[in-house]
Design an enzyme around this catalytic site. Structure first.
Site, PDB file in Angstrom:
ATOM      1  N   ALA B  16      36.033   7.658  34.219  1.00 53.57           N
ATOM      2  CA  ALA B  16      36.463   8.352  33.003  1.00 53.57           C
ATOM      3  C   ALA B  16      36.710   9.831  33.271  1.00 53.57           C
ATOM      4  O   ALA B  16      37.737  10.390  32.860  1.00 53.57           O
ATOM      5  CB  ALA B  16      35.412   8.181  31.906  1.00 53.57           C
ATOM      6  N   GLY B  17      35.789  10.477  33.977  1.00 49.75           N
ATOM      7  CA  GLY B  17      35.902  11.905  34.228  1.00 49.75           C
ATOM      8  C   GLY B  17      37.110  12.236  35.092  1.00 49.75           C
ATOM      9  O   GLY B  17      37.833  13.211  34.832  1.00 49.75           O
ATOM     10  N   GLU B  50      33.066  -4.840  40.033  1.00 47.42           N
ATOM     11  CA  GLU B  50      33.659  -5.783  40.959  1.00 47.42           C
ATOM     12  C   GLU B  50      34.863  -6.486  40.350  1.00 47.42           C
ATOM     13  O   GLU B  50      35.966  -6.506  40.892  1.00 47.42           O
ATOM     14  CB  GLU B  50      32.599  -6.836  41.354  1.00 47.42           C
ATOM     15  N   GLY B  52      37.156  -6.665  37.501  1.00 50.81           N
ATOM     16  CA  GLY B  52      38.525  -6.309  37.182  1.00 50.81           C
ATOM     17  C   GLY B  52      38.661  -5.527  35.901  1.00 50.81           C
ATOM     18  O   GLY B  52      37.671  -5.159  35.267  1.00 50.81           O
ATOM     19  N   PHE B 117      38.542 -14.094  32.727  1.00 50.78           N
ATOM     20  CA  PHE B 117      37.210 -13.526  32.568  1.00 50.78           C
ATOM     21  C   PHE B 117      36.593 -14.165  31.335  1.00 50.78           C
ATOM     22  O   PHE B 117      37.298 -14.745  30.509  1.00 50.78           O
ATOM     23  CB  PHE B 117      37.316 -12.008  32.388  1.00 50.78           C
ATOM     24  N   GLN B 231      24.096  -4.853  26.884  1.00 52.09           N
ATOM     25  CA  GLN B 231      24.617  -6.101  27.441  1.00 52.09           C
ATOM     26  C   GLN B 231      23.841  -6.548  28.679  1.00 52.09           C
ATOM     27  O   GLN B 231      23.655  -5.785  29.617  1.00 52.09           O
ATOM     28  CB  GLN B 231      26.081  -5.927  27.831  1.00 52.09           C
ATOM     29  N   HIS B 233      24.117  -9.025  31.769  1.00 53.36           N
ATOM     30  CA  HIS B 233      25.104  -9.821  32.499  1.00 53.36           C
ATOM     31  C   HIS B 233      24.393 -11.072  32.965  1.00 53.36           C
ATOM     32  O   HIS B 233      23.278 -10.999  33.495  1.00 53.36           O
ATOM     33  CB  HIS B 233      25.638  -9.023  33.694  1.00 53.36           C
ATOM     34  N   LEU B 243      24.745  -7.314  41.043  1.00 54.80           N
ATOM     35  CA  LEU B 243      25.603  -8.163  40.230  1.00 54.80           C
ATOM     36  C   LEU B 243      26.471  -9.074  41.083  1.00 54.80           C
ATOM     37  O   LEU B 243      27.016  -8.662  42.088  1.00 54.80           O
ATOM     38  CB  LEU B 243      26.525  -7.265  39.402  1.00 54.80           C
ATOM     39  N   GLU B 246      31.603 -11.595  37.213  1.00 59.94           N
ATOM     40  CA  GLU B 246      32.092 -12.671  36.366  1.00 59.94           C
ATOM     41  C   GLU B 246      33.280 -13.384  37.008  1.00 59.94           C
ATOM     42  O   GLU B 246      33.577 -14.533  36.711  1.00 59.94           O
ATOM     43  CB  GLU B 246      32.531 -12.054  35.038  1.00 59.94           C
ATOM     44  N   ARG B 288      29.344 -13.057  27.520  1.00 65.44           N
ATOM     45  CA  ARG B 288      28.114 -12.705  28.233  1.00 65.44           C
ATOM     46  C   ARG B 288      26.859 -12.842  27.389  1.00 65.44           C
ATOM     47  O   ARG B 288      25.827 -13.292  27.877  1.00 65.44           O
ATOM     48  CB  ARG B 288      28.214 -11.271  28.719  1.00 65.44           C
ATOM     49  N   HIS B 356      23.067  -4.587  32.025  1.00 64.43           N
ATOM     50  CA  HIS B 356      24.319  -4.259  32.690  1.00 64.43           C
ATOM     51  C   HIS B 356      25.065  -3.098  32.060  1.00 64.43           C
ATOM     52  O   HIS B 356      25.611  -2.246  32.744  1.00 64.43           O
ATOM     53  CB  HIS B 356      25.193  -5.524  32.629  1.00 64.43           C
ATOM     54  N   TYR B 357      25.107  -3.059  30.741  1.00 64.11           N
ATOM     55  CA  TYR B 357      26.058  -2.145  30.109  1.00 64.11           C
ATOM     56  C   TYR B 357      25.561  -1.745  28.726  1.00 64.11           C
ATOM     57  O   TYR B 357      25.012  -2.561  27.999  1.00 64.11           O
ATOM     58  CB  TYR B 357      27.417  -2.849  29.988  1.00 64.11           C
ATOM     59  N   ARG B 391      30.429  -6.256  24.704  1.00 65.91           N
ATOM     60  CA  ARG B 391      31.660  -5.904  25.396  1.00 65.91           C
ATOM     61  C   ARG B 391      32.264  -7.125  26.082  1.00 65.91           C
ATOM     62  O   ARG B 391      31.560  -7.902  26.721  1.00 65.91           O
ATOM     63  CB  ARG B 391      31.382  -4.842  26.461  1.00 65.91           C
ATOM     64  N   SER B 394      35.476  -6.725  31.661  1.00 67.19           N
ATOM     65  CA  SER B 394      36.697  -6.095  32.190  1.00 67.19           C
ATOM     66  C   SER B 394      37.430  -5.209  31.181  1.00 67.19           C
ATOM     67  O   SER B 394      38.464  -4.647  31.497  1.00 67.19           O
ATOM     68  CB  SER B 394      37.656  -7.104  32.848  1.00 67.19           C
TER      69      SER B 394
HETATM   70  C1  LIG Z   1      27.692  -3.691  38.966  1.00 72.68           C
HETATM   71  C2  LIG Z   1      28.658  -3.403  37.866  1.00 72.68           C
HETATM   72  C3  LIG Z   1      29.840  -4.128  37.776  1.00 72.68           C
HETATM   73  C4  LIG Z   1      30.762  -3.872  36.766  1.00 72.68           C
HETATM   74  N1  LIG Z   1      31.908  -4.592  36.723  1.00 72.68           N
HETATM   75  C5  LIG Z   1      32.826  -4.304  35.787  1.00 72.68           C
HETATM   76  C6  LIG Z   1      34.076  -4.998  35.759  1.00 72.68           C
HETATM   77  O1  LIG Z   1      34.352  -5.850  36.590  1.00 72.68           O
HETATM   78  N2  LIG Z   1      34.964  -4.671  34.806  1.00 72.68           N
HETATM   79  C7  LIG Z   1      34.711  -3.700  33.886  1.00 72.68           C
HETATM   80  O2  LIG Z   1      35.579  -3.434  33.058  1.00 72.68           O
HETATM   81  N3  LIG Z   1      33.542  -3.037  33.888  1.00 72.68           N
HETATM   82  C8  LIG Z   1      32.596  -3.307  34.818  1.00 72.68           C
HETATM   83  N4  LIG Z   1      31.410  -2.624  34.818  1.00 72.68           N
HETATM   84  C9  LIG Z   1      31.206  -1.531  33.867  1.00 72.68           C
HETATM   85  C10 LIG Z   1      31.917  -0.270  34.344  1.00 72.68           C
HETATM   86  O3  LIG Z   1      31.976  -0.247  35.732  1.00 72.68           O
HETATM   87  C11 LIG Z   1      31.220   0.994  33.889  1.00 72.68           C
HETATM   88  O4  LIG Z   1      31.011   0.943  32.533  1.00 72.68           O
HETATM   89  C12 LIG Z   1      32.076   2.208  34.214  1.00 72.68           C
HETATM   90  O5  LIG Z   1      32.421   2.234  35.563  1.00 72.68           O
HETATM   91  C13 LIG Z   1      31.426   3.503  33.828  1.00 72.68           C
HETATM   92  O6  LIG Z   1      32.272   4.568  34.238  1.00 72.68           O
HETATM   93  P1  LIG Z   1      32.041   6.053  33.764  1.00 72.68           P
HETATM   94  O7  LIG Z   1      33.165   6.864  34.310  1.00 72.68           O
HETATM   95  O8  LIG Z   1      31.812   6.084  32.307  1.00 72.68           O
HETATM   96  O9  LIG Z   1      30.673   6.465  34.455  1.00 72.68           O
HETATM   97  P2  LIG Z   1      30.190   6.477  35.984  1.00 72.68           P
HETATM   98  O10 LIG Z   1      31.168   5.919  36.924  1.00 72.68           O
HETATM   99  O11 LIG Z   1      28.820   5.935  35.976  1.00 72.68           O
HETATM  100  O12 LIG Z   1      30.146   8.018  36.306  1.00 72.68           O
HETATM  101  C14 LIG Z   1      29.254   8.886  35.684  1.00 72.68           C
HETATM  102  C15 LIG Z   1      29.489  10.263  36.245  1.00 72.68           C
HETATM  103  O13 LIG Z   1      28.721  11.204  35.528  1.00 72.68           O
HETATM  104  C16 LIG Z   1      28.067  12.059  36.409  1.00 72.68           C
HETATM  105  N5  LIG Z   1      26.847  12.557  35.764  1.00 72.68           N
HETATM  106  C17 LIG Z   1      25.917  11.830  35.088  1.00 72.68           C
HETATM  107  N6  LIG Z   1      24.936  12.631  34.660  1.00 72.68           N
HETATM  108  C18 LIG Z   1      25.257  13.897  35.056  1.00 72.68           C
HETATM  109  C19 LIG Z   1      24.634  15.164  34.928  1.00 72.68           C
HETATM  110  N7  LIG Z   1      23.456  15.322  34.309  1.00 72.68           N
HETATM  111  N8  LIG Z   1      25.254  16.224  35.465  1.00 72.68           N
HETATM  112  C20 LIG Z   1      26.429  16.105  36.128  1.00 72.68           C
HETATM  113  N9  LIG Z   1      27.045  14.927  36.281  1.00 72.68           N
HETATM  114  C21 LIG Z   1      26.471  13.845  35.758  1.00 72.68           C
HETATM  115  C22 LIG Z   1      27.815  11.228  37.634  1.00 72.68           C
HETATM  116  O14 LIG Z   1      27.655  12.057  38.754  1.00 72.68           O
HETATM  117  C23 LIG Z   1      29.091  10.419  37.706  1.00 72.68           C
HETATM  118  O15 LIG Z   1      30.089  11.150  38.365  1.00 72.68           O
HETATM  119  C24 LIG Z   1      30.481  -2.875  35.808  1.00 72.68           C
HETATM  120  C25 LIG Z   1      29.300  -2.153  35.894  1.00 72.68           C
HETATM  121  C26 LIG Z   1      28.389  -2.408  36.900  1.00 72.68           C
HETATM  122  C27 LIG Z   1      27.123  -1.635  36.936  1.00 72.68           C
END
Ligand SMILES: Cc1cc2nc3c(=O)[nH]c(=O)nc-3n(C[C@H](O)[C@H](O)[C@H](O)COP(=O)(O)OP(=O)(O)OC[C@H]3O[C@@H](n4cnc5c(N)ncnc54)[C@H](O)[C@@H]3O)c2cc1C
Ligand code: SF4
Ligand code: FES
Lengths: 248, 586
Positions: B16-17, B50, B52, B117, B231, B233, B243, B246, B288, B356-357, B391, B394
């Site tokens: 996201a960031g 993993e 998608g 999925f 959630q 998983h 994990l 799925e 899920r 998981h989520y 949720r 994917s």
């Molecule tokens: C094992 C696993 C498998 C998954 N598989 C899927 C899938 O197949 N499909 C799907 O759609 N979703 C999946 N998900 C869910 C999805 O991956 C996550 O919800 C998503 O990647 C979260 O992204 P994000 O950018 O919000 O946060 P993250 O990628 O977790 O990034 C968080 C960021 O915030 C920063 N941060 C946090 N706290 C601080 C702080 N205090 N100061 C500075 N920086 C900070 C961290 O350094 C990091 O850069 C999966 C999740 C997991 C755990």
């Protein structure tokens, strides 16, 4: 449950209070299925909260937890204790990098190198979203796929004797990534990247020891990538110097 | 204290960031962008995803179908205007990622492949083998390197938001290498700090997922929305919680109990489908929440397989054959082999549900804006809400892209609106106070309280009271335990006094965040006296649309438990109905 008492000798260093690193021993009751990272977490949680190291995913994909385990670069979250020889386990920060604190190394050099090779698609011209995705056959994908698997764990840099001797060397992972984009059917940026990698500190510095590919936990085969790039660079040289009319 | 002035600060460099950062840089190369992350961007937990990313791709699919699957999957707690926006943007964002080099898996003709999925009527999950999140994150990170205006602050740990005059003024963060506090001044801040799975003992979430951004926003007066929806998983490896995607079931893997029986057919997801021919939206491809709940029921009946790490069921992929497994699920093959000692080509692998989520998070509107002017949030830390009570697998990776970009656009608009002004004196005062609070952590007197004890008791309380099934008395115990732990936490002393890369210090700050977030989860769950999606109450087993077709909003009250109130769900075209995952339908 089968538990074993294992001694870990861990490199400690705090630049605020110490002039040089030292080793500290910890005795850890290890479970059969533990990896070295589990033991480090045990130490941190129950024996000594002042120990510092990087980790996050515990599934060999975030690339944070590379360290030297009995002198070999490994991911500590994938280094099963049962697979290591019996006796004391020695844990040190990755070789060839300055130590920031304990098992944490300074990554600035790698991050700069990564950026320098332009690791992104450089298209001939911007493709509008309305045109949809590029076509890329499974065969074309296969060409570069292996080189896209790098998790930036830097085990290969710790293993590379050349990087140890010549820190300017761009090094295995960054070169493999260069190759990855050069081989991508969507990319037209090879020439721009060549300026960086065809130099002395680029592919030519590699003496093809192959240690990088041996330690890579993701089978990226950076040594193979570098070798292929050397061949391509040589071909470039011939094209440029002997057949200038063929230059595209 | 060093001060860094920017136009927009982004906290978090996961999917996201990074997407937000690129969108800002593209919107205006003159914008000064600061991107802060407590880990190097490529370590962010997005790398662990993993399976998608969902987005309509095929001609037999439609926006309406994706909408229906998402809203029904979320048990009608999704805001339907947000879902509609999300679904329309999804294919564009996934295409953009393709143009940036994401190695999506392909069909033989070179078009992007999609896989099924859980909870989906039509295949629409774009995938890069079974390392989609990893590729998505690295593609975004590497693409971000193109833009000079993105100034990165890696391993810089945000501890406080700066708020004065009712608007955001920036944030404070500790540079881990030096231990120095830095003040980041900006009229707009985007939180992209990810989830909080670490409040539970058994989770797929990495060590960094401690809910920091949620806690920061919450303490700054922004409500946390729908926090009770966590959630599970259904397929995590025992012991580690790693994990198995799925995608395993999407490719045709099946779940069996100790007798080899495909038990899902007993829980409204039957009849049994033929082996190797998965049918969408039923049996193993049910949602899920239902699958995880079925596990709990089987466990109660004594049908699970006891292992050293607790009860499990079996995920069987042996009928898929080696070639398909190695092509489509190479990472699963590697993980099961390394961490469970099982070759999935030959044997079924024991698995169990794992946290998981977080569906809930920082309350934002459809523009990714929080109620605090200048503060935006996107990704798992935010709750828009497109995920509702459960949720759809994917949707999250796509959400990072769609709402990461949206947050950036909203921030640009806000910054340009001319109504912003950083109040330097107030910001300085707050930054000094933040620095003093950090110093106070180092100066605490020695005590017998330990971080490990408090953390373990917190995760234990969450699992016991706020797990797959919940009920009043246990939730109350959990909420009480958390209130006490929040107290106890204030007496933990740091043993490590060094300023250089002090992870004992960062862990302590993280623990404080987790406790606040955990309390919001427990109290929200206690207040929701119905069962919906992932929130199942043994004492209130029915969904109650009359009272609870509403978002829960937890408001921070300092040392006290949060105050709860509710917000209407946006319903545009789909009235709440029955979630039917039986294969008997048309
Ligand atoms: C094992 C696993 C498998 C998954 N598989 C899927 C899938 O197949 N499909 C799907 O759609 N979703 C999946 N998900 C869910 C999805 O991956 C996550 O919800 C998503 O990647 C979260 O992204 P994000 O950018 O919000 O946060 P993250 O990628 O977790 O990034 C968080 C960021 O915030 C920063 N941060 C946090 N706290 C601080 C702080 N205090 N100061 C500075 N920086 C900070 C961290 O350094 C990091 O850069 C999966 C999740 C997991 C755990
Ligand atoms: S090439 Fe292999 S060893 Fe080197 S950084 Fe990448 S994954 Fe690690
Ligand atoms: S902890 Fe992520 S690679 Fe080891």
């Amino acid at each position: 449950m089968s538990q074993r008492q294992i001694t870990f000798e861990i490199l400690r260093y705090d630049p605020e209070t110490e002039t040089e690193p030292r080793f500290q021993a910890y005795c850890v009751p290890c479970e059969e299925e533990w990896v070295v990272l589990d033991a480090l977490n045990y130490i941190k949680d129950t024996l000594d909260g002042t120990l510092n190291y990087r980790w996050s995913c515990h599934m060999a994909v975030c690339g944070s937890c590379g360290m030297m385990i009995n002198g070999e670069p490994m991911l500590s979250c994938k280094a099963f204790i049962r697979d290591l020889p019996a006796g004391t386990i020695k844990v040190e920060p990755l070789y060839h990098f300055p130590i920031e604190r304990d098992l944490v190394v300074v990554l600035d050099d790698f991050m700069d190198k990564l950026e320098s090779v332009k690791p992104y698609v450089i298209p001939k011209k911007q493709r509008p979203i309305e045109d949809g995705p590029y076509k890329q056959t499974p065969k074309q994908l296969h060409q570069y796929q292996q080189y896209s698997m790098c998790i930036n764990c830097l085990l290969c840099y710790a293993a590379c004797p050349q990087y140890g001797l010549t820190p300017e060397f761009i090094g295995p992972a960054a070169l493999a990534l260069t190759h990855r984009y050069n081989l991508d059917s969507r990319d037209k940026g090879r020439r721009q990247r060549q300026e960086v990698v065809a130099t002395h500190e680029g592919v030519w510095e590699c003496s093809f020891v192959g240690a990088c590919s041996e330690v890579c936990p993701k089978d990226v085969d950076p040594a193979g990538a570098i070798q292929q790039m050397k061949i391509a660079s040589t071909a470039d040289w011939y094209l440029e110097h002997l057949m200038p009319w063929r230059r595209s | 204290m060093e001060t860094i002035e920017s136009d927009v600060v982004i906290v978090g460099a996961g999917g996201a960031g990074l997407r937000a950062a690129i969108a800002l840089a593209e919107a205006d190369p003159g914008l000064r962008i600061s991107l802060l992350s407590k880990v190097y961007p490529m370590r962010s937990h997005t790398c662990a995803a993993e399976g998608g990313a969902a987005g309509v791709a095929r001609s037999d699919d439609s926006m309406d179908l994706h909408f229906g699957d998402t809203v029904g999957g979320g048990d009608w707690l999704c805001d339907q205007d947000a879902v509609e926006f999300f679904i329309n943007e999804a294919p564009k964002e996934l295409t953009r990622l393709e143009h940036w080099g994401c190695p999506w898996s392909r069909e033989t003709d070179g078009s992007v492949g999609v896989r099924p999925f859980g909870g989906m009527k039509i295949k629409r999950t774009w995938f890069a083998a079974d390392k989609t999140g990893f590729h998505l994150l690295h593609t975004l990170f590497q693409t971000s390197l193109k833009f000079e205006s993105i100034r990165r602050f890696d391993e810089v740990f945000t501890t406080d938001l700066l708020v004065s005059d009712g608007r955001i003024q920036g944030c404070c963060a500790v540079e881990m290498r030096t231990g120095e506090m830095k003040q980041f001044l900006a009229p707009a801040v985007i939180l992209c700090t990810g989830g909080a799975g670490r409040i539970f003992p058994f989770t797929t979430n990495g060590a960094i997922k401690t809910g920091d951004g949620m806690a920061l926003a919450y303490r700054a007066g922004v409500p946390l929305k729908d926090m009770e929806f966590v959630q599970y998983h259904p397929t995590g490896l025992p012991a580690t919680g790693i994990l198995l995607t799925e995608g395993c079931r999407g490719e045709g893997g099946v779940l069996r109990n100790k007798d080899g029986y495909r038990y899902l057919q007993d829980y409204g997801m039957g009849p049994e489908t033929p082996l190797g021919e998965p049918v969408l939206k039923t049996m193993e491809l049910g949602p899920r929440d239902r699958l995880s709940q079925a596990f709990w029921q089987e466990q109660k009946k004594g049908n699970t397989v006891p292992t050293k790490w607790g009860d499990c069921v079996l995920l069987d992929m042996t009928h898929l054959g080696e070639a398909r497994i190695l092509e489509r699920l190479p990472f699963v093959h590697e993980l099961a082999h390394a961490y469970a000692g099982v070759d999935i080509v030959k044997e079924a692998v024991p698995i169990r549900p794992v946290v998981h989520y977080m569906m809930g998070g920082i309350h934002t509107d459809i523009n990714a804006a929080t109620p605090l002017p200048g503060l935006f949030a996107a990704g798992e830390c935010a709750c828009v809400s497109i995920n509702g009570a459960n949720r759809l697998g994917s949707n999250s990776l796509t959400e990072l892209l769609v709402f990461g970009k949206r947050a950036a656009e909203s921030a640009v608009k806000y910054v340009r609106s001319g109504t912003t002004k950083v109040d330097r004196a107030a910001a300085d005062q707050q930054a000094n106070a933040a620095e003093a609070r950090v110093q106070a952590l180092f100066d605490r007197p020695e005590s017998t309280e330990t971080m490990t004890a408090v953390r373990n008791e917190m995760t234990h309380a969450m699992e016991t009271g706020a797990g797959i099934y919940r009920e009043e008395a246990m939730l109350k115990d959990t909420a009480d335990a958390l209130a006490k732990l929040r107290q106890r936490q204030t007496s933990i002393a740091l043993r490590d006094k060094s300023k250089v890369f002090n992870t004992e210090f960062t862990q302590l700050v993280e623990l404080g965040c987790m406790l606040d977030v955990a309390q919001a989860v427990a109290v929200s769950a206690l207040a929701r006296k119905e069962s919906r999606g992932s929130h199942q109450r043994l004492d209130h087993v029915e969904r109650d649309d009359e009272t609870f077709l509403k978002h829960s909003m937890a408001h921070y009250q300092g040392e006290d438990a949060p105050r709860m109130d509710y917000l209407d769900v946006v319903i545009t075209k789909s009235r709440p109905g029955v979630r039917d995952y039986s294969g008997a339908k048309s």
